[in-house]
Design a protein around this motif. Structure first.
Motif, PDB file in Angstrom:
ATOM      1  N   GLY A 108     120.423  21.472  -3.842  1.00 15.06           N
ATOM      2  CA  GLY A 108     120.707  22.135  -2.565  1.00 15.06           C
ATOM      3  C   GLY A 108     120.669  23.640  -2.598  1.00 15.06           C
ATOM      4  O   GLY A 108     119.756  24.235  -2.038  1.00 15.06           O
ATOM      5  N   ALA A 109     121.600  24.285  -3.282  1.00  5.80           N
ATOM      6  CA  ALA A 109     121.737  25.739  -3.194  1.00  5.80           C
ATOM      7  C   ALA A 109     120.525  26.480  -3.768  1.00  5.80           C
ATOM      8  O   ALA A 109     120.172  27.548  -3.288  1.00  5.80           O
ATOM      9  N   ILE A 110     119.880  25.899  -4.766  1.00  6.24           N
ATOM     10  CA  ILE A 110     118.776  26.574  -5.465  1.00  6.24           C
ATOM     11  C   ILE A 110     117.446  26.085  -4.890  1.00  6.24           C
ATOM     12  O   ILE A 110     117.320  24.896  -4.582  1.00  6.24           O
ATOM     13  N   PRO A 111     116.464  26.994  -4.719  1.00  7.83           N
ATOM     14  CA  PRO A 111     115.193  26.583  -4.110  1.00  7.83           C
ATOM     15  C   PRO A 111     114.573  25.363  -4.801  1.00  7.83           C
ATOM     16  O   PRO A 111     114.608  25.252  -6.019  1.00  7.83           O
ATOM     17  N   ASP A 112     114.032  24.467  -3.983  1.00  4.42           N
ATOM     18  CA  ASP A 112     113.362  23.265  -4.484  1.00  4.42           C
ATOM     19  C   ASP A 112     111.906  23.638  -4.743  1.00  4.42           C
ATOM     20  O   ASP A 112     111.170  23.967  -3.809  1.00  4.42           O
ATOM     21  N   LEU A 113     111.508  23.597  -6.001  1.00  2.00           N
ATOM     22  CA  LEU A 113     110.179  24.106  -6.366  1.00  2.00           C
ATOM     23  C   LEU A 113     109.047  23.224  -5.844  1.00  2.00           C
ATOM     24  O   LEU A 113     107.890  23.638  -5.840  1.00  2.00           O
ATOM     25  N   ARG A 114     109.366  22.017  -5.365  1.00  5.19           N
ATOM     26  CA  ARG A 114     108.335  21.162  -4.770  1.00  5.19           C
ATOM     27  C   ARG A 114     107.840  21.744  -3.448  1.00  5.19           C
ATOM     28  O   ARG A 114     106.809  21.339  -2.934  1.00  5.19           O
ATOM     29  N   ASP A 115     108.600  22.697  -2.888  1.00 10.64           N
ATOM     30  CA  ASP A 115     108.204  23.287  -1.614  1.00 10.64           C
ATOM     31  C   ASP A 115     107.215  24.441  -1.772  1.00 10.64           C
ATOM     32  O   ASP A 115     106.718  24.962  -0.782  1.00 10.64           O
ATOM     33  N   LEU A 116     106.945  24.842  -3.000  1.00  5.14           N
ATOM     34  CA  LEU A 116     105.956  25.904  -3.213  1.00  5.14           C
ATOM     35  C   LEU A 116     104.574  25.374  -2.837  1.00  5.14           C
ATOM     36  O   LEU A 116     104.245  24.233  -3.146  1.00  5.14           O
ATOM     37  N   VAL A 136     109.962  34.819 -23.001  1.00  9.89           N
ATOM     38  CA  VAL A 136     110.406  33.460 -23.381  1.00  9.89           C
ATOM     39  C   VAL A 136     109.290  32.471 -23.046  1.00  9.89           C
ATOM     40  O   VAL A 136     108.876  31.671 -23.883  1.00  9.89           O
ATOM     41  N   VAL A 137     108.816  32.552 -21.807  1.00 12.58           N
ATOM     42  CA  VAL A 137     107.732  31.681 -21.333  1.00 12.58           C
ATOM     43  C   VAL A 137     106.416  32.446 -21.489  1.00 12.58           C
ATOM     44  O   VAL A 137     106.253  33.520 -20.923  1.00 12.58           O
ATOM     45  N   SER A 138     105.487  31.900 -22.274  1.00 13.38           N
ATOM     46  CA  SER A 138     104.193  32.559 -22.504  1.00 13.38           C
ATOM     47  C   SER A 138     103.288  32.350 -21.285  1.00 13.38           C
ATOM     48  O   SER A 138     103.549  31.466 -20.464  1.00 13.38           O
ATOM     49  N   PRO A 139     102.214  33.149 -21.177  1.00 11.35           N
ATOM     50  CA  PRO A 139     101.267  32.951 -20.066  1.00 11.35           C
ATOM     51  C   PRO A 139     100.726  31.508 -20.013  1.00 11.35           C
ATOM     52  O   PRO A 139     100.588  30.938 -18.938  1.00 11.35           O
ATOM     53  N   LEU A 140     100.460  30.918 -21.169  1.00 10.05           N
ATOM     54  CA  LEU A 140      99.981  29.530 -21.186  1.00 10.05           C
ATOM     55  C   LEU A 140     101.060  28.587 -20.643  1.00 10.05           C
ATOM     56  O   LEU A 140     100.785  27.688 -19.846  1.00 10.05           O
ATOM     57  N   GLU A 141     102.289  28.810 -21.069  1.00 10.55           N
ATOM     58  CA  GLU A 141     103.394  27.958 -20.590  1.00 10.55           C
ATOM     59  C   GLU A 141     103.621  28.129 -19.088  1.00 10.55           C
ATOM     60  O   GLU A 141     103.984  27.177 -18.403  1.00 10.55           O
ATOM     61  N   LEU A 142     103.375  29.345 -18.611  1.00  9.24           N
ATOM     62  CA  LEU A 142     103.483  29.590 -17.171  1.00  9.24           C
ATOM     63  C   LEU A 142     102.445  28.747 -16.423  1.00  9.24           C
ATOM     64  O   LEU A 142     102.759  28.126 -15.403  1.00  9.24           O
ATOM     65  N   ASP A 143     101.222  28.698 -16.956  1.00  9.06           N
ATOM     66  CA  ASP A 143     100.168  27.837 -16.380  1.00  9.06           C
ATOM     67  C   ASP A 143     100.618  26.381 -16.374  1.00  9.06           C
ATOM     68  O   ASP A 143     100.401  25.645 -15.423  1.00  9.06           O
ATOM     69  N   GLN A 144     101.220  25.959 -17.479  1.00  9.45           N
ATOM     70  CA  GLN A 144     101.623  24.552 -17.615  1.00  9.45           C
ATOM     71  C   GLN A 144     102.777  24.236 -16.656  1.00  9.45           C
ATOM     72  O   GLN A 144     102.801  23.173 -16.038  1.00  9.45           O
ATOM     73  N   LEU A 145     103.716  25.170 -16.521  1.00 16.73           N
ATOM     74  CA  LEU A 145     104.810  24.987 -15.557  1.00 16.73           C
ATOM     75  C   LEU A 145     104.242  24.862 -14.142  1.00 16.73           C
ATOM     76  O   LEU A 145     104.658  23.994 -13.368  1.00 16.73           O
ATOM     77  N   TRP A 146     103.295  25.749 -13.841  1.00 13.60           N
ATOM     78  CA  TRP A 146     102.691  25.715 -12.504  1.00 13.60           C
ATOM     79  C   TRP A 146     101.964  24.383 -12.277  1.00 13.60           C
ATOM     80  O   TRP A 146     102.059  23.791 -11.197  1.00 13.60           O
ATOM     81  N   ALA A 147     101.242  23.898 -13.292  1.00 14.05           N
ATOM     82  CA  ALA A 147     100.537  22.609 -13.166  1.00 14.05           C
ATOM     83  C   ALA A 147     101.547  21.497 -12.867  1.00 14.05           C
ATOM     84  O   ALA A 147     101.301  20.619 -12.034  1.00 14.05           O
ATOM     85  N   TYR A 148     102.694  21.555 -13.523  1.00 10.64           N
ATOM     86  CA  TYR A 148     103.731  20.540 -13.289  1.00 10.64           C
ATOM     87  C   TYR A 148     104.287  20.655 -11.867  1.00 10.64           C
ATOM     88  O   TYR A 148     104.390  19.650 -11.152  1.00 10.64           O
ATOM     89  N   VAL A 149     104.605  21.888 -11.451  1.00 14.22           N
ATOM     90  CA  VAL A 149     105.136  22.103 -10.097  1.00 14.22           C
ATOM     91  C   VAL A 149     104.132  21.594  -9.053  1.00 14.22           C
ATOM     92  O   VAL A 149     104.490  20.871  -8.124  1.00 14.22           O
ATOM     93  N   ARG A 150     102.850  21.924  -9.249  1.00 12.34           N
ATOM     94  CA  ARG A 150     101.830  21.492  -8.282  1.00 12.34           C
ATOM     95  C   ARG A 150     101.662  19.981  -8.282  1.00 12.34           C
ATOM     96  O   ARG A 150     101.376  19.392  -7.255  1.00 12.34           O
ATOM     97  N   SER A 151     101.846  19.356  -9.445  1.00 10.70           N
ATOM     98  CA  SER A 151     101.656  17.899  -9.518  1.00 10.70           C
ATOM     99  C   SER A 151     102.747  17.160  -8.746  1.00 10.70           C
ATOM    100  O   SER A 151     102.601  15.990  -8.430  1.00 10.70           O
ATOM    101  N   ARG A 152     103.836  17.835  -8.442  1.00  7.86           N
ATOM    102  CA  ARG A 152     104.931  17.182  -7.717  1.00  7.86           C
ATOM    103  C   ARG A 152     105.182  17.822  -6.351  1.00  7.86           C
ATOM    104  O   ARG A 152     106.233  17.598  -5.740  1.00  7.86           O
ATOM    105  N   ALA A 153     104.219  18.594  -5.866  1.00  6.01           N
ATOM    106  CA  ALA A 153     104.390  19.259  -4.565  1.00  6.01           C
ATOM    107  C   ALA A 153     104.584  18.205  -3.467  1.00  6.01           C
ATOM    108  O   ALA A 153     104.039  17.108  -3.566  1.00  6.01           O
ATOM    109  N   ARG A 154     105.358  18.539  -2.464  1.00  6.33           N
ATOM    110  CA  ARG A 154     105.566  17.571  -1.382  1.00  6.33           C
ATOM    111  C   ARG A 154     105.131  18.140  -0.037  1.00  6.33           C
ATOM    112  O   ARG A 154     104.746  19.278   0.051  1.00  6.33           O
TER     113      ARG A 154
END
Ligand code: HEC
Length: 101
Positions: A50-58, A83-101
């Protein structure tokens, strides 16, 4: 079909398969990074409580906003620069996009 054309078709199919597999791999790795660094605040499987943005809405066009937010942080959102490398940022984004609603 001529032999030469068949070769081209096979190459195209192979390329499509590899590209698809890479996108899936990136999302799977992204999920692990998410569980390690982000889940405690943003929720299991990106489902925010609730209080924290839901990343599926990106949206697909929010990549720049995502990068800036993750690298620089804001308020209660920590900065992940170093902490998060550019490659890991790509991978995080791929995960976020795979669950977009
Ligand atoms: C300590 C809790 C916490 C952790 C851990 C955390 N976040 Fe956040 N995140 C927040 C908060 C709080 C906000 C809202 C900040 C604001 O808008 O002021 C936020 C906002 C965001 C936003 C902006 C969303 C939007 O729609 O505006 C993104 C993108 C984001 N976080 C991604 C991540 C990622 C990726 C990780 C893991 C690398 C992560 N966060 C880890 C708390 C956290």
């Amino acid at each position: 079909m001529q032999k030469r054309n068949l070769g081209r078709v096979l190459a195209a199919v192979l390329l499509a398969t590899v590209t698809h597999a890479n996108a899936q791999d990136a999302a799977a790795i992204g999920e692990e990074i998410y569980e390690q660094h982000c889940q405690s605040c943003h929720g299991e499987k990106l489902r925010s409580a609730g209080a924290i943005p839901d990343l599926r809405d990106l949206g697909a066009n929010d990549r720049e906003k995502f990068d800036k937010m993750v690298m620089e942080g804001r308020g209660q959102m920590p900065a992940w620069q170093g902490v998060v490398s550019p490659l890991e940022l790509d991978q995080l984004w791929a995960y976020v996009r795979s669950r977009a609603r």
